[in-house]
Design a protein around this motif. Structure first.
Motif, short mmCIF file in Angstrom:
data_model
loop_
_atom_site.label_atom_id
_atom_site.label_comp_id
_atom_site.label_asym_id
_atom_site.label_seq_id
_atom_site.Cartn_x
_atom_site.Cartn_y
_atom_site.Cartn_z
N ILE A 218 -30.18 -34.33 17.43
CA ILE A 218 -28.83 -34.84 17.69
C ILE A 218 -28.53 -36.02 16.78
O ILE A 218 -27.44 -36.11 16.18
CB ILE A 218 -28.69 -35.25 19.17
N CYS A 219 -29.49 -36.95 16.67
CA CYS A 219 -29.31 -38.11 15.80
C CYS A 219 -29.10 -37.70 14.36
O CYS A 219 -28.21 -38.23 13.67
CB CYS A 219 -30.53 -39.03 15.92
N ASN A 220 -29.92 -36.76 13.88
CA ASN A 220 -29.78 -36.32 12.50
C ASN A 220 -28.42 -35.66 12.25
O ASN A 220 -27.79 -35.89 11.22
CB ASN A 220 -30.90 -35.33 12.16
N ASP A 221 -27.97 -34.88 13.22
CA ASP A 221 -26.67 -34.22 13.10
C ASP A 221 -25.54 -35.24 13.01
O ASP A 221 -24.64 -35.14 12.17
CB ASP A 221 -26.46 -33.29 14.30
N ILE A 222 -25.62 -36.27 13.88
CA ILE A 222 -24.57 -37.29 13.90
C ILE A 222 -24.61 -38.15 12.64
O ILE A 222 -23.58 -38.36 11.97
CB ILE A 222 -24.74 -38.19 15.15
N MET A 223 -25.80 -38.62 12.26
CA MET A 223 -25.90 -39.54 11.13
C MET A 223 -25.64 -38.83 9.80
O MET A 223 -25.06 -39.41 8.88
CB MET A 223 -27.27 -40.21 11.11
N ALA A 224 -26.06 -37.57 9.69
CA ALA A 224 -25.75 -36.81 8.48
C ALA A 224 -24.24 -36.63 8.34
O ALA A 224 -23.69 -36.72 7.24
CB ALA A 224 -26.46 -35.46 8.51
N PHE A 252 -31.86 -38.39 7.19
CA PHE A 252 -33.33 -38.42 7.24
C PHE A 252 -33.85 -39.80 7.61
O PHE A 252 -34.62 -39.95 8.57
CB PHE A 252 -33.90 -37.99 5.89
N PHE A 253 -33.46 -40.82 6.88
CA PHE A 253 -33.96 -42.17 7.15
C PHE A 253 -33.51 -42.67 8.53
O PHE A 253 -34.28 -43.32 9.25
CB PHE A 253 -33.50 -43.14 6.06
N SER A 254 -32.29 -42.37 8.90
CA SER A 254 -31.79 -42.78 10.21
C SER A 254 -32.57 -42.12 11.34
O SER A 254 -32.90 -42.75 12.35
CB SER A 254 -30.30 -42.45 10.35
N THR A 255 -32.91 -40.84 11.17
CA THR A 255 -33.60 -40.09 12.21
C THR A 255 -35.03 -40.58 12.39
O THR A 255 -35.53 -40.69 13.52
CB THR A 255 -33.59 -38.59 11.89
N VAL A 256 -35.73 -40.86 11.28
CA VAL A 256 -37.11 -41.37 11.37
C VAL A 256 -37.13 -42.72 12.10
O VAL A 256 -37.96 -42.95 12.98
CB VAL A 256 -37.73 -41.50 9.97
N PHE A 258 -34.83 -43.86 14.17
CA PHE A 258 -34.43 -43.61 15.56
C PHE A 258 -35.60 -43.04 16.37
O PHE A 258 -35.82 -43.44 17.51
CB PHE A 258 -33.25 -42.64 15.58
N GLY A 259 -36.35 -42.11 15.77
CA GLY A 259 -37.50 -41.52 16.46
C GLY A 259 -38.55 -42.55 16.81
O GLY A 259 -39.12 -42.51 17.91
N LEU A 260 -38.82 -43.50 15.90
CA LEU A 260 -39.80 -44.55 16.17
C LEU A 260 -39.35 -45.45 17.33
O LEU A 260 -40.14 -45.78 18.22
CB LEU A 260 -40.01 -45.40 14.92
N LEU A 261 -38.08 -45.84 17.32
CA LEU A 261 -37.56 -46.72 18.36
C LEU A 261 -37.51 -46.02 19.72
O LEU A 261 -37.92 -46.58 20.74
CB LEU A 261 -36.17 -47.23 17.97
N PHE A 330 -39.42 -33.39 10.58
CA PHE A 330 -39.06 -31.98 10.66
C PHE A 330 -37.60 -31.82 11.08
O PHE A 330 -36.88 -30.98 10.53
CB PHE A 330 -39.97 -31.26 11.66
N ALA A 331 -37.17 -32.63 12.05
CA ALA A 331 -35.79 -32.53 12.55
C ALA A 331 -34.77 -32.80 11.46
O ALA A 331 -33.67 -32.23 11.48
CB ALA A 331 -35.59 -33.50 13.71
N SER A 332 -35.10 -33.66 10.51
CA SER A 332 -34.13 -34.05 9.49
C SER A 332 -34.27 -33.29 8.17
O SER A 332 -33.30 -33.19 7.42
CB SER A 332 -34.24 -35.56 9.21
N LEU A 333 -35.46 -32.76 7.88
CA LEU A 333 -35.65 -32.04 6.61
C LEU A 333 -35.65 -30.52 6.77
O LEU A 333 -35.08 -29.81 5.93
CB LEU A 333 -36.97 -32.48 5.95
N ILE A 334 -36.28 -30.02 7.81
CA ILE A 334 -36.37 -28.57 8.01
C ILE A 334 -35.38 -28.09 9.07
O ILE A 334 -34.81 -27.00 8.96
CB ILE A 334 -37.80 -28.16 8.41
#
Length: 429
Positions: A218-224, A252-256, A258-261, A330-334
């Motif tokens: 969801i984050c990747n979809d929104i930030m992309a 990609f960078f936003s999702t990584v 976000f995933g860490l936080l 994976f969520a942001s690249l694949i």
């Protein structure tokens, strides 16, 4: 002639596609309508179509995220129910496209058999899940024990009945199209039902394995979308002309990050980290346990190269956060390739969206095209790098054996522990 050929190529269609369309009666576009609420249409009437779409998508996205938080709060059983409902709706959208495109043939039993096969496949998959995760309950109830023992045979018999009904429904001059739609149904089952079954399995490993991957997509979809909307200049792929490299990289960078936080926040709560188990005494789901090492803070040394930049030598974090980097990557690249696949499917049938269920977003399948690919990856990742032998399941199976079999296993295990010196040390203690 050259101009018309080039137009066809630009539209993703070749001469062979045109021939197949004539064989199947032609594929007319499936109509889609603007279902934007009238309140939003009035409020945004002064904006351009670009900004109007931005606001509609934004408002509905916030509404969906709020709904997502609510169902998480309601617990695992509600999440499983929602997954089941989403699966049925996605199946309905894809099957409806096939029905609308080839409706002129009025194929006998097509829709009935499609839903029958959906029922059969769900019975098989969820019956397996019930046997695995509710073993004690199944063994306690006589009807469930019989159904569990012959589950695969019953599943095969149900499918075989549908197979025979399909053969009996074959009509002269429509054989080719009927087999085409038979394949359509089964590919839809493979994509939708199998993946939703894997989502349920991920959920049983702990709600964090369900929430973090879905949230990363969801984050990747929104930030992309955001990066592409404001900074997008370079087209990414022809299947989705609006996708840009700027949006892809920014997402990609936003999702990584976000995933860490998100992983750091959720790893501190047992409600999210404990496996979802069924309590036979209370007949309810429980999510209480002693957190595994994945969810216990540990100290890691920062690489020397980064120490001068960050000013830190060590950092305390949960091991799960390292796994979250793999999930968010994976969520942001694949993951977006699931969306590209869906875009190719829609272009093949000249439709804008799978449906018009969600204003500004299309159908449910338009929102979950990447989620299904993500679910498969998470399931494979857990099986490959996380999951080990489950003692509780072994004990459950052990207790259902005959007394002589239990005694044989007990003596074998005792001899093994004595040889290793473990049993002796326990007796001394």
């Amino acid at each position: 002639l050259q101009e018309s050929e080039s137009e066809n190529k630009l539209d993703g269609e070749t001469a062979s596609d045109s021939e197949s369309k004539s064989d199947f009666g032609g594929s007319s576009p499936v109509p889609t309508s603007d279902d934007t609420p009238e309140v939003l249409n009035r409020a945004l009437s002064n904006l351009s179509s670009r900004w109007k779409n931005w606001w509609v998508r934004g408002i509905l996205t916030l509404a969906m995220i709020t709904f997502f938080f609510i169902i998480i709060y309601l617990g695992p059983i509600v999440l499983m129910t929602i997954v089941m409902c989403v699966q049925i709706k996605c199946f309905h959208e894809i099957i409806t496209i096939g029905y609308n495109v080839y409706h002129s043939y009025d194929l006998p039993w097509f829709r009935t058999l499609s839903w029958y096969f959906l029922l059969c496949v769900n019975y098989f998959f969820y019956g397996e899940t019930v046997t695995d995760y509710f073993f004690t309950l199944v063994q306690r109830e006589e009807p469930l024990r019989i159904l569990s023992k012959y589950h695969r045979f019953i599943s095969f018999a149900l499918y075989l009945a549908g197979f025979c009904m399909f053969v009996l429904s074959l009509v002269k001059k429509h054989y080719r199209l009927q087999f085409y739609m038979f394949g359509w149904t089964h590919v839809t089952l493979l994509i939708v039902v199998t993946q939703s079954h894997l989502i349920i399995h991920n959920l049983f490993e702990g709600m964090i394995w369900f929430i973090v991957p879905i949230s990363c997509v969801i984050c990747n979809d929104i930030m992309a979308y955001m990066f592409g909307f404001f900074f997008g200049r370079t087209p990414l792929i022809k299947l989705s002309p609006k996708k840009t490299w700027e949006g892809f990289i920014g997402g990609f960078f936003s999702t990584v990050l976000f995933g860490l936080l998100l992983s750091y926040v959720m790893a501190g709560y047992r409600y999210f980290t404990c496996p979802v188990e069924f309590n036979n005494d209370t007949n309810s789901f429980t999510v209480d346990c002693e957190p595994s090492e994945l969810f216990q803070l540990q100290e890691y040394n920062i690489p020397v190269v980064l120490q001068s930049v960050l000013g830190w030598k060590t950092v305390r974090m949960y091991p799960f956060q390292i796994h979250s980097i793999a999930l968010s990557t994976f969520a942001s690249l694949i993951g977006p390739f699931g969306g590209f696949f869906a875009s190719g499917f829609k272009r093949a049938f000249k439709i804008k969206d799978f449906a018009s269920t969600i204003p500004g977003h299309g159908g449910i399948m338009d929102r979950f095209d990447c989620q299904y690919l993500m679910a498969t990856f998470v399931n494979v990742y857990i099986a490959s790098f996380i999951r080990g032998p489950n003692p509780s399941k072994l004990i459950q199976q052990f207790l259902t054996l005959r007394p002589d079999q239990q005694l044989h296993i007990f003596n074998t295990l005792k001899a093994h522990l004595v040889d290793r010196g473990v049993l002796g040390s326990l007796e001394d203690a």
